[in-house]
Motif scaffolding. Structure first.
Motif, PDB file in Angstrom:
ATOM      1  N   LEU A   1      19.722 -60.764   2.415  1.00 46.26           N
ATOM      2  CA  LEU A   1      20.458 -62.000   2.691  1.00 46.26           C
ATOM      3  C   LEU A   1      21.937 -61.656   2.802  1.00 46.26           C
ATOM      4  O   LEU A   1      22.500 -61.044   1.897  1.00 46.26           O
ATOM      5  CB  LEU A   1      20.279 -63.004   1.562  1.00 46.26           C
ATOM      6  CG  LEU A   1      18.885 -63.537   1.307  1.00 46.26           C
ATOM      7  CD1 LEU A   1      18.891 -64.460   0.091  1.00 46.26           C
ATOM      8  CD2 LEU A   1      18.364 -64.271   2.520  1.00 46.26           C
ATOM      9  N   VAL A   2      22.557 -62.071   3.905  1.00 46.80           N
ATOM     10  CA  VAL A   2      23.965 -61.759   4.131  1.00 46.80           C
ATOM     11  C   VAL A   2      24.721 -63.055   4.369  1.00 46.80           C
ATOM     12  O   VAL A   2      24.498 -63.744   5.367  1.00 46.80           O
ATOM     13  CB  VAL A   2      24.135 -60.832   5.360  1.00 46.80           C
ATOM     14  CG1 VAL A   2      25.587 -60.396   5.479  1.00 46.80           C
ATOM     15  CG2 VAL A   2      23.191 -59.647   5.287  1.00 46.80           C
TER      16      VAL A   2
ATOM     17  N   ASN B   1      29.109 -59.732   2.790  1.00 52.61           N
ATOM     18  CA  ASN B   1      29.791 -59.655   4.090  1.00 52.61           C
ATOM     19  C   ASN B   1      29.061 -58.672   5.008  1.00 52.61           C
ATOM     20  O   ASN B   1      28.148 -57.953   4.580  1.00 52.61           O
ATOM     21  CB  ASN B   1      31.266 -59.264   3.910  1.00 52.61           C
ATOM     22  CG  ASN B   1      31.428 -57.923   3.249  1.00 52.61           C
ATOM     23  OD1 ASN B   1      30.925 -56.908   3.707  1.00 52.61           O
ATOM     24  ND2 ASN B   1      32.155 -57.912   2.129  1.00 52.61           N
ATOM     25  N   GLY B   2      29.489 -58.656   6.264  1.00 47.85           N
ATOM     26  CA  GLY B   2      28.835 -57.823   7.259  1.00 47.85           C
ATOM     27  C   GLY B   2      28.939 -56.338   6.985  1.00 47.85           C
ATOM     28  O   GLY B   2      27.979 -55.591   7.191  1.00 47.85           O
TER      29      GLY B   2
ATOM     30  N   PRO C   1      34.047 -64.009   7.266  1.00 46.15           N
ATOM     31  CA  PRO C   1      35.308 -63.298   7.497  1.00 46.15           C
ATOM     32  C   PRO C   1      35.026 -61.812   7.719  1.00 46.15           C
ATOM     33  O   PRO C   1      33.987 -61.294   7.311  1.00 46.15           O
ATOM     34  CB  PRO C   1      36.084 -63.526   6.193  1.00 46.15           C
ATOM     35  CG  PRO C   1      35.074 -63.927   5.178  1.00 46.15           C
ATOM     36  CD  PRO C   1      33.917 -64.514   5.905  1.00 46.15           C
ATOM     37  N   GLY C   2      35.934 -61.143   8.378  1.00 49.25           N
ATOM     38  CA  GLY C   2      35.712 -59.730   8.689  1.00 49.25           C
ATOM     39  C   GLY C   2      34.728 -59.631   9.836  1.00 49.25           C
ATOM     40  O   GLY C   2      34.906 -60.270  10.868  1.00 49.25           O
TER      41      GLY C   2
ATOM     42  N   ASP D   1      31.899 -60.785  11.790  1.00 46.78           N
ATOM     43  CA  ASP D   1      31.113 -62.009  11.853  1.00 46.78           C
ATOM     44  C   ASP D   1      29.643 -61.655  12.106  1.00 46.78           C
ATOM     45  O   ASP D   1      29.283 -60.484  12.210  1.00 46.78           O
ATOM     46  CB  ASP D   1      31.661 -62.977  12.906  1.00 46.78           C
ATOM     47  CG  ASP D   1      31.487 -62.487  14.338  1.00 46.78           C
ATOM     48  OD1 ASP D   1      30.745 -61.511  14.579  1.00 46.78           O
ATOM     49  OD2 ASP D   1      32.100 -63.092  15.235  1.00 46.78           O
ATOM     50  N   GLY D   2      28.793 -62.654  12.173  1.00 45.92           N
ATOM     51  CA  GLY D   2      27.359 -62.418  12.323  1.00 45.92           C
ATOM     52  C   GLY D   2      26.997 -61.661  13.584  1.00 45.92           C
ATOM     53  O   GLY D   2      26.147 -60.768  13.559  1.00 45.92           O
ATOM     54  N   ILE D   3      27.638 -61.986  14.712  1.00 40.71           N
ATOM     55  CA  ILE D   3      27.327 -61.309  15.978  1.00 40.71           C
ATOM     56  C   ILE D   3      27.745 -59.842  15.914  1.00 40.71           C
ATOM     57  O   ILE D   3      26.985 -58.951  16.298  1.00 40.71           O
ATOM     58  CB  ILE D   3      27.995 -62.028  17.173  1.00 40.71           C
ATOM     59  CG1 ILE D   3      27.472 -63.458  17.314  1.00 40.71           C
ATOM     60  CG2 ILE D   3      27.780 -61.236  18.461  1.00 40.71           C
ATOM     61  CD1 ILE D   3      26.010 -63.595  17.682  1.00 40.71           C
ATOM     62  N   GLU D   4      28.953 -59.561  15.417  1.00 39.49           N
ATOM     63  CA  GLU D   4      29.413 -58.177  15.289  1.00 39.49           C
ATOM     64  C   GLU D   4      28.511 -57.392  14.332  1.00 39.49           C
ATOM     65  O   GLU D   4      28.168 -56.237  14.592  1.00 39.49           O
ATOM     66  CB  GLU D   4      30.853 -58.131  14.776  1.00 39.49           C
ATOM     67  CG  GLU D   4      31.879 -58.663  15.741  1.00 39.49           C
ATOM     68  CD  GLU D   4      33.252 -58.706  15.089  1.00 39.49           C
ATOM     69  OE1 GLU D   4      33.786 -57.634  14.749  1.00 39.49           O
ATOM     70  OE2 GLU D   4      33.773 -59.826  14.913  1.00 39.49           O
ATOM     71  N   THR D   5      28.153 -58.019  13.222  1.00 35.74           N
ATOM     72  CA  THR D   5      27.266 -57.380  12.246  1.00 35.74           C
ATOM     73  C   THR D   5      25.911 -57.106  12.886  1.00 35.74           C
ATOM     74  O   THR D   5      25.352 -56.009  12.725  1.00 35.74           O
ATOM     75  CB  THR D   5      27.110 -58.267  10.997  1.00 35.74           C
ATOM     76  OG1 THR D   5      28.397 -58.499  10.427  1.00 35.74           O
ATOM     77  CG2 THR D   5      26.211 -57.609   9.965  1.00 35.74           C
ATOM     78  N   LEU D   6      25.395 -58.061  13.627  1.00 35.93           N
ATOM     79  CA  LEU D   6      24.116 -57.889  14.320  1.00 35.93           C
ATOM     80  C   LEU D   6      24.161 -56.686  15.253  1.00 35.93           C
ATOM     81  O   LEU D   6      23.239 -55.869  15.273  1.00 35.93           O
ATOM     82  CB  LEU D   6      23.766 -59.162  15.094  1.00 35.93           C
ATOM     83  CG  LEU D   6      22.535 -59.123  15.989  1.00 35.93           C
ATOM     84  CD1 LEU D   6      21.272 -58.833  15.185  1.00 35.93           C
ATOM     85  CD2 LEU D   6      22.395 -60.445  16.743  1.00 35.93           C
ATOM     86  N   ARG D   7      25.223 -56.561  16.020  1.00 39.96           N
ATOM     87  CA  ARG D   7      25.364 -55.420  16.944  1.00 39.96           C
ATOM     88  C   ARG D   7      25.317 -54.090  16.183  1.00 39.96           C
ATOM     89  O   ARG D   7      24.645 -53.153  16.592  1.00 39.96           O
ATOM     90  CB  ARG D   7      26.672 -55.529  17.724  1.00 39.96           C
ATOM     91  CG  ARG D   7      26.658 -56.598  18.774  1.00 39.96           C
ATOM     92  CD  ARG D   7      27.980 -56.656  19.535  1.00 39.96           C
ATOM     93  NE  ARG D   7      27.954 -57.759  20.467  1.00 39.96           N
ATOM     94  CZ  ARG D   7      28.927 -58.657  20.588  1.00 39.96           C
ATOM     95  NH1 ARG D   7      30.018 -58.573  19.833  1.00 39.96           N
ATOM     96  NH2 ARG D   7      28.820 -59.633  21.459  1.00 39.96           N
TER      97      ARG D   7
END
Length: 143
Positions: free
Chosen positions: A8-9, A35-36, A58-59, A61-67
């Motif tokens: 869970l993030v 966080n991511g 913050p930092g 985001d979900g899309i960047e973390t997903l990538r």
């Protein structure tokens, strides 16, 4: 519910702790990340069936973390969960490889069903990779 390994993030600590406890009571093995960046680090060192990932953090985001997560493991199943959802964000998340997209607050049983489905997809992908490796070995040796 079979045991599934879930990460869970979410930057909302109270939300993540409550959700983790509910999931653990249902038999899931749950880890959390605030966080991511922490999620990416955990996913690089530990195997998860499904990640439930907040979109607005913050930092990273979900899309960047997903990538970044998809670079680590293309088979990783990611369900984006957000209180700031939009159709556009959901479409972008699906293009980036998210398995599903839910808006907060979501129905807990619906989330569990999506985790079950995502975990099953991950198991099928792992099985296919193993079959492909065996086939490759057999071809290499001419058996």
């Amino acid at each position: 519910m079979d045991e599934h390994r879930v990460l869970l993030v979410d930057d909302e600590e109270v939300f993540v702790e409550a959700l983790a406890k509910r999931m653990a009571k249902r038999g899931l093995t749950v880890d959390t990340a605030a966080n991511g960046a922490v999620a990416v680090d955990k996913a690089a060192h530990k195997d998860f069936d499904v990640l439930v990932l907040d979109l607005a953090m913050p930092g990273l985001d979900g899309i960047e973390t997903l990538r970044k997560l998809r670079e680590i493991n293309a088979d990783l199943q990611v369900i984006l969960l957000t209180g700031h959802g939009s159709v556009r964000a959901g479409v972008e998340a699906m293009k980036e490889g998210a398995s599903d997209f839910l808006e907060k607050p979501c129905d807990f049983d619906e989330l569990l069903a999506k985790i079950e489905g995502a975990s099953s997809r991950k198991a099928l992908l792992v099985e296919q990779h193993q079959t492909d490796k065996v086939d490759e070995i057999l071809k290499k040796h001419g058996w």
